[in-house]
Design a protein around this motif. Structure first.
Motif, PDB file in Angstrom:
ATOM      1  N   ALA A 306       0.833  -1.205   0.000  1.00  0.00           N
ATOM      2  CA  ALA A 306       0.000   0.000   0.000  1.00  0.00           C
ATOM      3  C   ALA A 306       0.870   1.258   0.000  1.00  0.00           C
ATOM      4  CB  ALA A 306      -0.929  -0.008   1.211  1.00  0.00           C
ATOM      5  N   PHE A 307       1.979   1.220   0.773  1.00  0.00           N
ATOM      6  CA  PHE A 307       2.884   2.362   0.793  1.00  0.00           C
ATOM      7  C   PHE A 307       3.551   2.541  -0.574  1.00  0.00           C
ATOM      8  CE2 PHE A 307       7.305   3.888   1.397  1.00  0.00           C
ATOM      9  CZ  PHE A 307       7.006   5.209   1.715  1.00  0.00           C
ATOM     10  N   ALA A 308       3.912   1.416  -1.186  1.00  0.00           N
ATOM     11  CA  ALA A 308       4.543   1.479  -2.505  1.00  0.00           C
ATOM     12  C   ALA A 308       3.601   2.131  -3.515  1.00  0.00           C
ATOM     13  CB  ALA A 308       4.941   0.082  -2.962  1.00  0.00           C
ATOM     14  N   GLN A 309       2.275   1.766  -3.462  1.00  0.00           N
ATOM     15  CA  GLN A 309       1.315   2.377  -4.377  1.00  0.00           C
ATOM     16  C   GLN A 309       1.140   3.867  -4.087  1.00  0.00           C
ATOM     17  OE1 GLN A 309      -2.360   0.160  -4.322  1.00  0.00           O
ATOM     18  NE2 GLN A 309      -1.372  -1.774  -4.931  1.00  0.00           N
ATOM     19  N   TRP A 310       1.123   4.225  -2.804  1.00  0.00           N
ATOM     20  CA  TRP A 310       0.980   5.634  -2.439  1.00  0.00           C
ATOM     21  C   TRP A 310       2.179   6.444  -2.943  1.00  0.00           C
ATOM     22  CZ3 TRP A 310       3.968   8.954   0.422  1.00  0.00           C
ATOM     23  CH2 TRP A 310       3.395  10.164   0.803  1.00  0.00           C
ATOM     24  N   LEU A 311       3.396   5.915  -2.752  1.00  0.00           N
ATOM     25  CA  LEU A 311       4.604   6.620  -3.181  1.00  0.00           C
ATOM     26  C   LEU A 311       4.655   6.720  -4.704  1.00  0.00           C
ATOM     27  CD1 LEU A 311       7.288   7.940  -2.441  1.00  0.00           C
ATOM     28  CD2 LEU A 311       8.341   5.676  -2.467  1.00  0.00           C
ATOM     29  N   ASP A 312       4.237   5.665  -5.375  1.00  0.00           N
ATOM     30  CA  ASP A 312       4.235   5.684  -6.833  1.00  0.00           C
ATOM     31  C   ASP A 312       3.324   6.780  -7.366  1.00  0.00           C
ATOM     32  OD1 ASP A 312       4.843   4.579  -9.481  1.00  0.00           O
ATOM     33  OD2 ASP A 312       2.769   3.867  -9.457  1.00  0.00           O
ATOM     34  N   ALA A 313       2.181   6.988  -6.709  1.00  0.00           N
ATOM     35  CA  ALA A 313       1.222   7.995  -7.159  1.00  0.00           C
ATOM     36  C   ALA A 313       1.678   9.408  -6.836  1.00  0.00           C
ATOM     37  CB  ALA A 313      -0.154   7.732  -6.527  1.00  0.00           C
ATOM     38  N   ARG A 314       2.506   9.560  -5.818  1.00  0.00           N
ATOM     39  CA  ARG A 314       2.898  10.901  -5.374  1.00  0.00           C
ATOM     40  C   ARG A 314       4.405  11.160  -5.525  1.00  0.00           C
ATOM     41  NH1 ARG A 314      -1.161   8.842  -2.678  1.00  0.00           N
ATOM     42  NH2 ARG A 314      -2.935  10.157  -2.017  1.00  0.00           N
ATOM     43  N   ALA A 315       5.092  10.353  -6.326  1.00  0.00           N
ATOM     44  CA  ALA A 315       6.549  10.468  -6.431  1.00  0.00           C
ATOM     45  C   ALA A 315       6.993  11.858  -6.866  1.00  0.00           C
ATOM     46  CB  ALA A 315       7.066   9.410  -7.413  1.00  0.00           C
ATOM     47  N   GLN A 316       6.298  12.459  -7.850  1.00  0.00           N
ATOM     48  CA  GLN A 316       6.704  13.791  -8.317  1.00  0.00           C
ATOM     49  C   GLN A 316       6.522  14.833  -7.226  1.00  0.00           C
ATOM     50  OE1 GLN A 316       8.176  14.569 -11.449  1.00  0.00           O
ATOM     51  NE2 GLN A 316       8.633  16.331 -10.151  1.00  0.00           N
ATOM     52  N   LEU A 322      11.165  17.571  -1.628  1.00  0.00           N
ATOM     53  CA  LEU A 322      12.544  17.360  -1.197  1.00  0.00           C
ATOM     54  C   LEU A 322      13.488  18.373  -1.862  1.00  0.00           C
ATOM     55  CD1 LEU A 322      12.746  13.467  -1.255  1.00  0.00           C
ATOM     56  CD2 LEU A 322      12.756  14.941   0.765  1.00  0.00           C
ATOM     57  N   HIS A 323      13.245  18.666  -3.120  1.00  0.00           N
ATOM     58  CA  HIS A 323      14.096  19.610  -3.824  1.00  0.00           C
ATOM     59  C   HIS A 323      13.950  21.014  -3.250  1.00  0.00           C
ATOM     60  CE1 HIS A 323      15.614  22.017  -7.289  1.00  0.00           C
ATOM     61  NE2 HIS A 323      16.480  21.010  -7.337  1.00  0.00           N
TER      62      HIS A 323
END
Length: 330
Positions: A306-316, A322-323
């Motif tokens: 579930a965390f992997a899917q959340w991060l994939d959707a919000r990676a940008q 972070l930038h």
């Protein structure tokens, strides 16, 4: 036409067929240069000239010219079977400029028995003479990679033409000329001469050595000494042993590679493996982040789906956050 005249007329044409077959377009250019030189020969007559009347101002294409003693002995015993090619001096009467045939000219100059050199005289301007020389030289099979690279570099530095024009007369692609000139600059003339032609050492190994030298900035004087020492030792062994030994210039190349490897650590051409920093989530291993010279790679190998899917959707969005944080902190 007599057989002897036909033979003389075919001398230059035969040179175009020597060596490795070039690309179709380049072959046409090379053949054209040699045919132009043939057609410019004065009545295809072989002249006997005094060697002192001939000047040699050509570009040098060899790092290690073979000793002319054997050639001199052969000419003294059997005569000069193949004429050299010269052109008339543009400013001085009864003077000539060498187009090609340097070793034959040097052998006769060194002879006490042969006083005249047999030559074809061609009516060529500077550009046509250079094209004929380049076509003849590069058509031979015995020029090594580094010799061709240095020759291309010298042509460019002399103002002969662009890299595209040099590629045309050398029967190679423009990218090959560009790369060979880059290799020649990185190796340097002094080190290349200390090593020698190194026949059998091809483009990949020269490129690898050039890249390593560019990255490390090692002192050339030290490498020249390494090459000269190795070459001298190999030559001494070659003279002492009856069996064929390793080419001294190849031994010099190998010695330089070993010295660079010993000094810098990693093998030539082998990129250092990027270091990986372990990452934890809630104290448990979750993957690693790897940073190389040109990239940062994030690998999460053991995380909740579930965390992997959340991060994939919000990676940008995460990356932008972070930038922005990096810019505020720096």
């Amino acid at each position: 036409m007599t057989d002897s005249k036909k033979k003389r007329m075919s001398m230059l044409d035969s040179l175009a067929a020597a060596g490795t077959p070039p690309a179709p377009g380049s072959m046409m250019s090379s053949n054209r240069a040699l045919r132009s030189a043939r057609d410019a020969v004065d009545a295809h007559h072989v002249w006997e000239l005094d060697p002192v009347e001939i000047e040699d101002e050509r570009y040098s294409d060899r790092l290690d010219p073979k000793d002319v003693d054997d050639l001199r002995a052969s000419i003294e015993q059997n005569g000069q079977t193949v004429p050299i090619l010269v052109r008339r001096h543009p400013a001085e009467t009864n003077r000539y400029l060498l187009v090609y045939g340097r070793r034959r000219l040097e052998a006769i100059r060194a002879s006490d028995k042969v006083k005249k050199v047999r030559a074809l005289i061609a009516n060529l301007d500077d550009t046509a003479a250079l094209r004929a020389q380049v076509s003849e030289n590069t058509g031979r099979r015995d020029l090594s990679y580094i010799e061709r690279a240095l020759f291309a570099q010298e042509l460019l530095a002399s103002g002969f033409g662009s890299q595209a024009q040099i590629a045309e007369v050398l029967n190679v692609t423009r990218s090959a000329v560009s790369m060979s000139i880059s290799v020649a600059k990185s190796i340097g003339t002094d080190l290349a001469r200390a090593i020698g032609p190194a026949h059998g050492i091809g483009r990949p190994r020269w490129e690898s050595l050039a890249k390593e030298l560019s990255n490390t900035g090692m002192g050339m004087d030290e490498l020249c000494r390494v090459a000269s020492d190795a070459r001298g030792k190999a030559a001494a062994v070659e003279q002492a042993e009856e069996e064929p030994q390793l080419d001294p210039s190849v031994a010099a190349f190998e010695a330089v590679v070993r010295h660079v490897k010993k000094t810098t650590g990693p093998s030539l051409g082998r990129k250092p493996r990027p270091k990986a920093t372990p990452l934890l989530i809630d104290g448990a291993p979750a993957g690693a982040i790897k940073r190389s010279a040109r990239a940062v790679r994030l690998d999460l190998t053991d995380v909740d789906d579930a965390f992997a899917q959340w991060l994939d959707a919000r990676a940008q969005d995460v990356l932008d956050e972070l930038h922005d944080r990096w810019r505020r902190e720096t």
